[in-house]
Scaffold this active site. Structure first.
Site, PDB file in Angstrom:
ATOM      1  N   ASP A  71       3.104  -4.290   7.991  1.00  0.00           N
ATOM      2  CA  ASP A  71       1.880  -3.523   7.798  1.00  0.00           C
ATOM      3  C   ASP A  71       0.728  -4.504   8.040  1.00  0.00           C
ATOM      4  O   ASP A  71       0.435  -5.355   7.197  1.00  0.00           O
ATOM      5  CB  ASP A  71       1.853  -2.958   6.371  1.00  0.00           C
ATOM      6  CG  ASP A  71       0.522  -2.302   6.028  1.00  0.00           C
ATOM      7  OD1 ASP A  71      -0.429  -2.433   6.824  1.00  0.00           O
ATOM      8  OD2 ASP A  71       0.432  -1.675   4.959  1.00  0.00           O
TER       9      ASP A  71
ATOM     10  N   LYS B  29     -10.581  -0.427  10.518  1.00  0.00           N
ATOM     11  CA  LYS B  29     -10.788  -1.603   9.659  1.00  0.00           C
ATOM     12  C   LYS B  29     -11.176  -2.829  10.485  1.00  0.00           C
ATOM     13  O   LYS B  29     -11.376  -3.910   9.956  1.00  0.00           O
ATOM     14  CB  LYS B  29      -9.518  -1.894   8.859  1.00  0.00           C
ATOM     15  CG  LYS B  29      -9.175  -0.810   7.823  1.00  0.00           C
ATOM     16  CD  LYS B  29      -8.011  -1.243   6.977  1.00  0.00           C
ATOM     17  CE  LYS B  29      -7.316  -0.101   6.282  1.00  0.00           C
ATOM     18  NZ  LYS B  29      -8.063   0.416   5.137  1.00  0.00           N
TER      19      LYS B  29
ATOM     20  N   CYS C 192      -4.766   2.529  -3.658  1.00  0.00           N
ATOM     21  CA  CYS C 192      -3.522   3.018  -3.034  1.00  0.00           C
ATOM     22  C   CYS C 192      -2.390   2.018  -3.233  1.00  0.00           C
ATOM     23  O   CYS C 192      -1.597   1.781  -2.306  1.00  0.00           O
ATOM     24  CB  CYS C 192      -3.710   3.304  -1.544  1.00  0.00           C
ATOM     25  SG  CYS C 192      -4.956   4.532  -1.215  1.00  0.00           S
TER      26      CYS C 192
ATOM     27  N   HIS D  76       0.867  -1.191   0.000  1.00  0.00           N
ATOM     28  CA  HIS D  76       0.000   0.000   0.000  1.00  0.00           C
ATOM     29  C   HIS D  76       0.901   1.237   0.000  1.00  0.00           C
ATOM     30  O   HIS D  76       2.026   1.179   0.516  1.00  0.00           O
ATOM     31  CB  HIS D  76      -0.838  -0.055   1.287  1.00  0.00           C
ATOM     32  CG  HIS D  76      -1.881   1.011   1.408  1.00  0.00           C
ATOM     33  ND1 HIS D  76      -1.593   2.288   1.822  1.00  0.00           N
ATOM     34  CD2 HIS D  76      -3.211   0.975   1.188  1.00  0.00           C
ATOM     35  CE1 HIS D  76      -2.711   2.988   1.852  1.00  0.00           C
ATOM     36  NE2 HIS D  76      -3.710   2.215   1.480  1.00  0.00           N
TER      37      HIS D  76
ATOM     38  N   GLN E 190      -4.499  -4.991   7.086  1.00  0.00           N
ATOM     39  CA  GLN E 190      -5.524  -5.934   6.604  1.00  0.00           C
ATOM     40  C   GLN E 190      -5.441  -7.283   7.298  1.00  0.00           C
ATOM     41  O   GLN E 190      -6.220  -8.175   6.975  1.00  0.00           O
ATOM     42  CB  GLN E 190      -5.385  -6.134   5.077  1.00  0.00           C
ATOM     43  CG  GLN E 190      -5.575  -4.883   4.255  1.00  0.00           C
ATOM     44  CD  GLN E 190      -7.007  -4.361   4.265  1.00  0.00           C
ATOM     45  OE1 GLN E 190      -7.944  -5.033   4.710  1.00  0.00           O
ATOM     46  NE2 GLN E 190      -7.191  -3.153   3.786  1.00  0.00           N
TER      47      GLN E 190
HETATM   48  N1  7TS Z   1      -1.876  -0.614   4.608  1.00  0.00           N
HETATM   49  C1  7TS Z   1      -2.805  -1.379   4.035  1.00  0.00           C
HETATM   50  C2  7TS Z   1      -2.476  -2.782   3.664  1.00  0.00           C
HETATM   51  C3  7TS Z   1      -4.077  -0.866   3.813  1.00  0.00           C
HETATM   52  O1  7TS Z   1      -5.004  -1.638   3.239  1.00  0.00           O
HETATM   53  C4  7TS Z   1      -4.365   0.465   4.192  1.00  0.00           C
HETATM   54  C5  7TS Z   1      -5.696   1.101   3.894  1.00  0.00           C
HETATM   55  C6  7TS Z   1      -3.359   1.202   4.830  1.00  0.00           C
HETATM   56  C7  7TS Z   1      -2.122   0.631   4.999  1.00  0.00           C
HETATM   57  C8  7TS Z   1      -3.594   2.581   5.334  1.00  0.00           C
HETATM   58  O2  7TS Z   1      -4.432   2.544   6.430  1.00  0.00           O
HETATM   59  P1  7TS Z   1      -4.948   3.901   7.121  1.00  0.00           P
HETATM   60  O3  7TS Z   1      -5.956   3.427   8.103  1.00  0.00           O
HETATM   61  O4  7TS Z   1      -3.778   4.552   7.728  1.00  0.00           O
HETATM   62  O5  7TS Z   1      -5.547   4.703   6.006  1.00  0.00           O
HETATM   63  N2  7TS Z   1      -6.356   0.532   2.813  1.00  0.00           N
HETATM   64  C9  7TS Z   1      -7.420   1.011   2.142  1.00  0.00           C
HETATM   65  C10 7TS Z   1      -8.028   0.328   1.099  1.00  0.00           C
HETATM   66  O6  7TS Z   1      -7.658  -0.755   0.671  1.00  0.00           O
HETATM   67  N3  7TS Z   1      -9.058   1.052   0.650  1.00  0.00           N
HETATM   68  O7  7TS Z   1      -9.137   2.181   1.367  1.00  0.00           O
HETATM   69  C11 7TS Z   1      -8.128   2.164   2.301  1.00  0.00           C
END
Ligand code: 7TS
Length: 409
Positions: free
Chosen positions: A198, A224, A364, A121, A201
């Protein structure tokens, strides 16, 4: 609890969108929230909203207990050794940026290598690009197998004695693949590198044990995993965190402030400058209680079942391309696809008219899109409240989309 009882705990799911019952298949972007979390936030603001770590007054003590109690829930949830290793942040993005800016800048120099993968990501790419530029270190990419998985052999080839940091996602938000983090961490450690994970997910969907993974840092987001937005976690091994400098300075994180010099609080508070995300942490604590009541192993099994069902039904649609491994055992509840030449935004728009929410775009993950040789895809992602019946509706919606755009087939 069966899936119908679970669904009833999510008030938002009980509505119609565009005249159809809502089918929410975008949990990889953000999950919905159960009443337990909504009520925990409501209770905090109605009954004991107050700042933490300062007051002797009763509300202040209750808020501090709520905030620090949530930290202990997180510690148990990921099996960290102590609460000193659990830092509250705004989310995965902030957590990864903290590691890059604090550990990365202090420990990298020219000739050092940072290893990430093509499936990362943007949040696990750009902080490393920035720290590479600032320190003269080199950013290296682990290649992917044809089905989008990472092979241990490739990890052995790419990670060398020059590698100082390896940073990989545990579960892909696009391909749904589950990466062999424990094995990659072993390879990293053999070369004296640290392993950053990371977990955006993975923490919501699979049982995470940071000691078993033997990772040095682990980042994830509350929103999430049934928690509120604006709260996340950075786990780090104590001996690493102790030697790191904070990246935000101000109130809350200090011990003593002089005119020209100051000292920091002990862990984990030295990394939590300013009034913390009190309601967010309390909400995350309620989300963790909820997930543990259902059981992470049950959530994981449910998603594997949905992924297998979706792969089978969706791949039967003519003109369907599904990205990532077709073996559902290798993936979590994310199915990314393209339907012939129909633009994914058009797919998502037609589905939305049916009340079905999917995400379309680059997710992303532009380097991964380049690797897949597409500019965008559509993505359905599942969580504990989704059902096979909803996947049937998705398939019906996709068939309808195909008919609607039949001129391009
Ligand atoms: N890493 C992964 C694997 C992600 O899926 C996401 C967000 C992030 C980092 C960033 O997370 P945040 O909470 O700091 O924004 N992924 C997604 C997505 O797949 N669609 O919208 C956000």
């Amino acid at each position: 609890m069966n899936s119908r009882e679970i669904r009833e705990l999510f008030p938002i799911l009980n509505q119609e969108v565009n005249g159809n019952p809502l089918v929410y298949l975008d949990s990889a972007a953000t999950s919905q929230k159960p009443v337990q979390v909504i009520e925990a936030l409501d209770r905090y603001y109605r009954e004991y909203n107050s700042n933490v770590h300062r007051g002797v007054h009763t509300l202040g003590t209750r808020a501090t207990d709520g905030y620090e109690g949530a930290r202990e829930k997180v510690r148990k949830f990921i099996n960290a050794k102590s609460i000193e290793e659990v830092i509250f942040t705004r989310g995965t993005t902030t957590s990864l940026n903290t590691v890059a800016a604090s550990y990365g800048r202090a420990n990298l120099s020219e000739g050092d290598e940072i290893v990430i993968s093509y499936m990362e990501h943007h949040s696990n790419i750009i902080p490393w690009q920035q720290v590479a530029k600032a320190t003269g270190a080199t950013l290296k990419y682990l290649p992917l197998q044809e089905d989008g998985t990472i092979s241990i052999e490739d990890a052995r080839q790419t990670i060398t004695s020059n590698t100082k940091i390896v940073s990989i996602m545990q579960v892909s938000n696009v391909l749904g693949v589950i990466n062999p983090i424990k094995e990659i961490a072993q390879i990293a450690h053999q070369h004296g590198a640290i392993m950053v994970v990371d977990g955006a997910q993975s923490a919501p969907h699979v049982k995470v044990d940071v000691q078993d993974l033997d990772c040095d840092f682990f980042a994830f987001s509350g929103h999430k995993m049934c928690g509120p937005t604006g709260i996340g976690v950075l786990y780090g091994k104590k001996q690493l965190l102790e030697n790191m400098e904070p990246i935000e300075f101000g109130g809350e994180m200090i011990d003593f402030v002089g005119l020209y010099e100051s000292t920091w609080k002990e862990l984990p508070w030295k990394f939590e400058g300013g009034t913390p995300i009190i309601a967010g942490a309390i909400g995350l604590g309620a989300a963790i209680d909820f997930l543990q009541e259902i059981g992470l192993e049950n959530i994981e099994a449910h998603e594997h079942k949905l992924a297998a069902y979706a792969l089978e039904k969706m791949s039967a649609i003519e003109g369907m391309t599904i990205y990532g491994p077709m073996d559902s055992a290798k993936r979590a509840g994310v199915v990314t696809f393209n339907l012939s030449d129909v633009h994914p935004h058009d797919v998502a728009t037609v589905l939305d008219a049916e009340g079905i929410a999917v995400r379309a775009g680059h997710h992303c993950a532009q380097p991964l899109m380049k690797w897949l040789k597409v500019s965008a895809t559509a993505r359905a992602s599942f969580y504990l409240y989704n059902t096979e019946d909803e996947i049937d509706k998705l398939v019906q919606g996709l068939v309808k989309t195909k008919e609607y755009f039949s001129d391009v087939f």
